[in-house]
Design a protein around this motif. Structure first.
Motif, PDB file in Angstrom:
ATOM      1  N   SER A 178      34.199  51.949  40.138  1.00 16.40           N
ATOM      2  CA  SER A 178      34.697  51.258  39.553  1.00 16.40           C
ATOM      3  C   SER A 178      35.895  50.354  39.167  1.00 16.40           C
ATOM      4  CB  SER A 178      34.189  50.857  37.929  1.00 16.40           C
ATOM      5  OG  SER A 178      34.840  49.621  37.067  1.00 16.40           O
ATOM      6  N   PRO A 179      36.689  49.516  40.032  1.00 12.21           N
ATOM      7  CA  PRO A 179      37.331  48.969  40.136  1.00 12.21           C
ATOM      8  C   PRO A 179      38.961  49.020  38.864  1.00 12.21           C
ATOM      9  CG  PRO A 179      36.685  47.190  41.164  1.00 12.21           C
ATOM     10  CD  PRO A 179      35.581  48.115  40.326  1.00 12.21           C
ATOM     11  N   LEU A 180      37.782  49.157  37.765  1.00 11.57           N
ATOM     12  CA  LEU A 180      38.466  48.726  36.458  1.00 11.57           C
ATOM     13  C   LEU A 180      39.390  49.721  36.221  1.00 11.57           C
ATOM     14  CD1 LEU A 180      38.622  46.796  33.947  1.00 11.57           C
ATOM     15  CD2 LEU A 180      36.662  48.031  32.683  1.00 11.57           C
ATOM     16  N   TYR A 181      39.095  51.568  36.487  1.00 10.28           N
ATOM     17  CA  TYR A 181      40.015  52.042  36.053  1.00 10.28           C
ATOM     18  C   TYR A 181      41.446  52.561  36.689  1.00 10.28           C
ATOM     19  CZ  TYR A 181      35.259  53.750  33.648  1.00 10.28           C
ATOM     20  OH  TYR A 181      34.530  53.733  33.072  1.00 10.28           O
ATOM     21  N   PHE A 182      41.281  51.362  38.093  1.00  7.42           N
ATOM     22  CA  PHE A 182      42.591  51.734  38.616  1.00  7.42           C
ATOM     23  C   PHE A 182      43.310  51.196  38.188  1.00  7.42           C
ATOM     24  CE2 PHE A 182      39.231  52.970  42.099  1.00  7.42           C
ATOM     25  CZ  PHE A 182      39.661  54.011  41.850  1.00  7.42           C
ATOM     26  N   GLU A 183      43.142  49.605  36.943  1.00  8.00           N
ATOM     27  CA  GLU A 183      43.622  48.706  36.729  1.00  8.00           C
ATOM     28  C   GLU A 183      44.728  49.605  35.870  1.00  8.00           C
ATOM     29  OE1 GLU A 183      41.854  44.942  36.205  1.00  8.00           O
ATOM     30  OE2 GLU A 183      40.896  44.546  37.828  1.00  8.00           O
ATOM     31  N   ALA A 184      43.744  50.047  34.741  1.00  6.70           N
ATOM     32  CA  ALA A 184      44.020  50.769  32.970  1.00  6.70           C
ATOM     33  C   ALA A 184      45.256  52.056  34.230  1.00  6.70           C
ATOM     34  CB  ALA A 184      42.560  51.308  32.719  1.00  6.70           C
ATOM     35  N   ALA A 185      44.964  52.420  35.128  1.00  8.30           N
ATOM     36  CA  ALA A 185      45.880  53.724  35.655  1.00  8.30           C
ATOM     37  C   ALA A 185      47.565  52.978  35.977  1.00  8.30           C
ATOM     38  CB  ALA A 185      45.454  54.419  36.606  1.00  8.30           C
ATOM     39  N   LEU A 186      47.161  51.710  36.230  1.00  5.90           N
ATOM     40  CA  LEU A 186      48.365  50.858  36.886  1.00  5.90           C
ATOM     41  C   LEU A 186      49.250  50.328  35.638  1.00  5.90           C
ATOM     42  CD1 LEU A 186      50.547  49.661  39.114  1.00  5.90           C
ATOM     43  CD2 LEU A 186      48.984  47.698  38.626  1.00  5.90           C
ATOM     44  N   LEU A 187      48.371  50.362  34.838  1.00  5.57           N
ATOM     45  CA  LEU A 187      49.038  49.982  32.766  1.00  5.57           C
ATOM     46  C   LEU A 187      49.815  50.891  32.527  1.00  5.57           C
ATOM     47  CD1 LEU A 187      46.673  47.683  31.668  1.00  5.57           C
ATOM     48  CD2 LEU A 187      48.727  47.113  32.052  1.00  5.57           C
ATOM     49  N   ILE A 188      48.719  52.210  32.758  1.00  4.26           N
ATOM     50  CA  ILE A 188      49.923  53.966  32.408  1.00  4.26           C
ATOM     51  C   ILE A 188      50.546  53.971  33.006  1.00  4.26           C
ATOM     52  CG2 ILE A 188      49.209  56.401  31.836  1.00  4.26           C
ATOM     53  CD1 ILE A 188      46.261  55.412  31.142  1.00  4.26           C
ATOM     54  N   ALA A 189      50.630  53.631  34.214  1.00  2.00           N
ATOM     55  CA  ALA A 189      52.217  54.045  34.861  1.00  2.00           C
ATOM     56  C   ALA A 189      53.581  53.411  34.317  1.00  2.00           C
ATOM     57  CB  ALA A 189      51.780  53.754  36.184  1.00  2.00           C
TER      58      ALA A 189
END
Length: 89
Positions: free
Chosen positions: A57-68
């Motif tokens: 799922s690409p949703l987790y990549f967006e969450a990782a970007l926000l955490i970064a």
């Protein structure tokens, strides 16, 4: 094969997070704790990316970007506070 590597990576990243948490709690001084917090959020980004690969799922990549982004801002703010004693100067 990929699932086995991902599961091993989950374990290793979780171990790295535990070690960073230990340094965050036990750290001898403030710069060590800031570095441990920085390492902890980088490990959480790695964990989210691995979970995104595992789930497909690409949703987790967006969450990782926000955490970064939030982690970078937090590290800069803590460093400025440590150097100057005030963040907004």
């Amino acid at each position: 094969m990929l699932e086995n590597v991902l599961e091993l990576s989950f374990v290793l990243v979780a171990l790295a997070m535990l070690l960073s948490l230990y340094r965050l709690i036990k750290g001898p001084d403030i710069p060590d704790r800031i570095l441990a917090l920085d390492t902890l959020y980088i490990n959480s980004i790695a964990l989210l990316i691995l979970f995104g690969l595992y789930q497909g799922s690409p949703l987790y990549f967006e969450a990782a970007l926000l955490i970064a982004v939030m982690g970078f801002v937090g590290t800069v703010a803590l460093s400025k506070y440590l150097l100057r004693g005030d963040i907004m100067e």
